[in-house]
Motif scaffolding. Structure first.
Motif, short mmCIF file in Angstrom:
data_model
loop_
_atom_site.label_atom_id
_atom_site.label_comp_id
_atom_site.label_asym_id
_atom_site.label_seq_id
_atom_site.Cartn_x
_atom_site.Cartn_y
_atom_site.Cartn_z
N ALA A 87 35.31 -3.86 19.62
CA ALA A 87 36.15 -4.55 20.59
C ALA A 87 35.97 -6.06 20.51
N SER A 120 38.61 -6.48 27.14
CA SER A 120 38.16 -5.99 25.84
C SER A 120 39.32 -5.29 25.17
N VAL A 121 39.56 -5.64 23.89
CA VAL A 121 40.70 -5.11 23.16
C VAL A 121 40.23 -4.50 21.84
N CYS A 122 40.78 -3.36 21.49
CA CYS A 122 40.53 -2.75 20.19
C CYS A 122 41.39 -3.47 19.17
N ARG A 180 43.96 -1.02 17.12
CA ARG A 180 45.09 -0.40 17.82
C ARG A 180 45.77 -1.34 18.82
N GLU A 234 44.07 -2.27 25.32
CA GLU A 234 43.03 -2.68 26.25
C GLU A 234 42.03 -1.55 26.42
N LEU A 235 40.75 -1.90 26.30
CA LEU A 235 39.69 -0.92 26.48
C LEU A 235 39.06 -1.04 27.86
N ASP A 236 38.96 -2.26 28.36
CA ASP A 236 38.30 -2.50 29.63
C ASP A 236 38.68 -3.89 30.11
#
Length: 137
Positions: A11, A33-35, A38, A41-43
């Motif tokens: 991330a 937080s970004v992957c 893909r 958004e992760l968090d």
């Protein structure tokens, strides 16, 4: 020129802080937080931060939609420091002008409470890229 990101599946933490510009009082911290593979958004995390100097609120008249009342009920930096540390430490950091402004401010905020500041694994500051693009426009 293609930028290689260490640990491409890891991330990237985009973050920003709201401060009073002249005296650099930290008022708000937000991160997402970004992957990078893909682009999802992760968090995310956001908090207002009450300045430790209580006299600050006596003269504060508002800033970017943040009111004196908002700050009076917000946590102190020391109360959210662990959350911010966990979000940032050892991660890839990204943002606008973070190298010259946000990173030193993070370091100062942690030093004020006697903590070692979180460290980035890699830094992506969009300001130099933007400046280059503006020169060529």
């Amino acid at each position: 020129m293609e930028m290689m990101i260490d640990g491409e599946g890891e991330a990237i933490v985009f973050f920003d802080m709201e401060t009073t510009f002249q005296d650099r009082v930290l008022l708000e911290f937000g991160a997402i937080s970004v992957c990078p593979r893909r682009l999802i958004e992760l968090d995310n995390y956001s908090t207002l931060i009450r300045p430790a100097d209580t006299s600050f609120l006596d003269t504060f008249s508002g800033h970017h939609g943040i009111t004196r009342e908002d700050l009076a009920s917000a946590p102190l930096f020391s109360q959210v420091a662990d959350d911010i540390y966990q979000i940032l430490n050892g991660r890839i950091w990204a943002g606008q002008n973070i190298k010259e402004f946000d990173c030193p401010l993070i370091k100062e905020a942690f030093a004020e409470i006697g903590w070692r500041a979180p460290r980035y694994r890699q830094l992506i500051d969009s300001l130099p890229l933007l400046m280059k693009m503006l020169v060529y426009v």
